[in-house]
Design a protein around this motif. Structure first.
Motif, short mmCIF file in Angstrom:
data_model
loop_
_atom_site.label_atom_id
_atom_site.label_comp_id
_atom_site.label_asym_id
_atom_site.label_seq_id
_atom_site.Cartn_x
_atom_site.Cartn_y
_atom_site.Cartn_z
N PHE A 37 0.82 -1.22 0.00
CA PHE A 37 0.00 0.00 0.00
C PHE A 37 0.86 1.27 0.00
O PHE A 37 0.37 2.33 -0.40
CB PHE A 37 -0.93 -0.01 1.22
CG PHE A 37 -1.91 1.11 1.24
CD1 PHE A 37 -2.94 1.17 0.32
CD2 PHE A 37 -1.82 2.11 2.19
CE1 PHE A 37 -3.85 2.20 0.34
CE2 PHE A 37 -2.72 3.15 2.21
CZ PHE A 37 -3.75 3.19 1.27
N PRO A 39 3.32 2.63 -1.87
CA PRO A 39 3.44 3.48 -3.06
C PRO A 39 2.16 4.20 -3.45
O PRO A 39 2.19 5.15 -4.22
CB PRO A 39 3.84 2.50 -4.18
CG PRO A 39 4.31 1.29 -3.50
CD PRO A 39 3.65 1.23 -2.18
N PHE A 40 1.02 3.77 -2.93
CA PHE A 40 -0.25 4.38 -3.31
C PHE A 40 -0.74 5.42 -2.31
O PHE A 40 -1.90 5.82 -2.37
CB PHE A 40 -1.31 3.27 -3.47
CG PHE A 40 -0.94 2.25 -4.50
CD1 PHE A 40 -0.98 2.55 -5.84
CD2 PHE A 40 -0.52 1.00 -4.10
CE1 PHE A 40 -0.62 1.61 -6.79
CE2 PHE A 40 -0.16 0.04 -5.03
CZ PHE A 40 -0.21 0.34 -6.38
N THR A 41 0.12 5.85 -1.43
CA THR A 41 -0.27 6.86 -0.45
C THR A 41 -0.44 8.21 -1.13
O THR A 41 0.29 8.55 -2.06
CB THR A 41 0.75 6.97 0.69
OG1 THR A 41 2.01 7.28 0.13
CG2 THR A 41 0.83 5.68 1.47
N SER A 42 -1.39 8.98 -0.63
CA SER A 42 -1.65 10.28 -1.27
C SER A 42 -1.56 11.44 -0.30
O SER A 42 -1.26 12.56 -0.71
CB SER A 42 -3.03 10.25 -1.93
OG SER A 42 -4.01 9.96 -0.97
N GLN A 46 -0.62 9.78 5.64
CA GLN A 46 -0.33 8.40 5.26
C GLN A 46 1.17 8.18 5.06
O GLN A 46 1.68 7.10 5.33
CB GLN A 46 -1.07 8.04 3.97
CG GLN A 46 -2.55 7.90 4.15
CD GLN A 46 -3.25 7.63 2.82
OE1 GLN A 46 -2.72 7.94 1.76
NE2 GLN A 46 -4.44 7.06 2.89
#
Length: 82
Positions: A37, A39-42, A46
Motif C-alpha cells: 500500500f 506506493p499508493f499513499t496520497s 499516510q
C-alpha cells in the motif's frame, strides 16, 4: 540463515506453538499489505503513518523470532488498538 526468519518453530506446548504461528503469519500478512500500500499513499498523514506501522510490525516480528513472545504480542495489540 534467512530461512529461520520465515519458519515457525515448534514448542512442546501446543498452545504456544499455535499462538506463535498465528502471530507470525498475521505479522507477515500485515507487513506485506502495508508495504504494498505504501506506493499508493496520497496524503502526508499516510506518508508518516504507514512507515511507522511497518516499523512497528517489523519490530514485533523481530521480537517474536528472538523469543520475546509476550512482548511482541503486547506491542502488536497495543499498536493495533491505538
Amino acid at each position: 540463515m534467512m530461512r529461520a526468519w520465515f519458519a515457525t518453530p515448534t514448542f512442546e506446548d501446543e498452545y504456544l506453538t499455535f499462538s506463535f504461528r498465528v502471530l507470525h503469519y498475521t505479522l507477515l500478512l500485515l507487513i506485506g499489505v502495508a508495504v504494498i500500500f505504501l506506493p499508493f499513499t496520497s496524503s502526508p498523514v499516510q506518508l508518516v503513518y504507514i512507515p511507522a506501522v511497518v516499523l512497528l510490525l517489523g519490530l514485533c516480528y523481530v521480537l517474536l523470532h528472538t523469543n520475546h513472545f509476550r512482548l511482541a504480542g503486547g506491542l502488536f495489540l497495543g499498536g493495533l488498538w491505538s
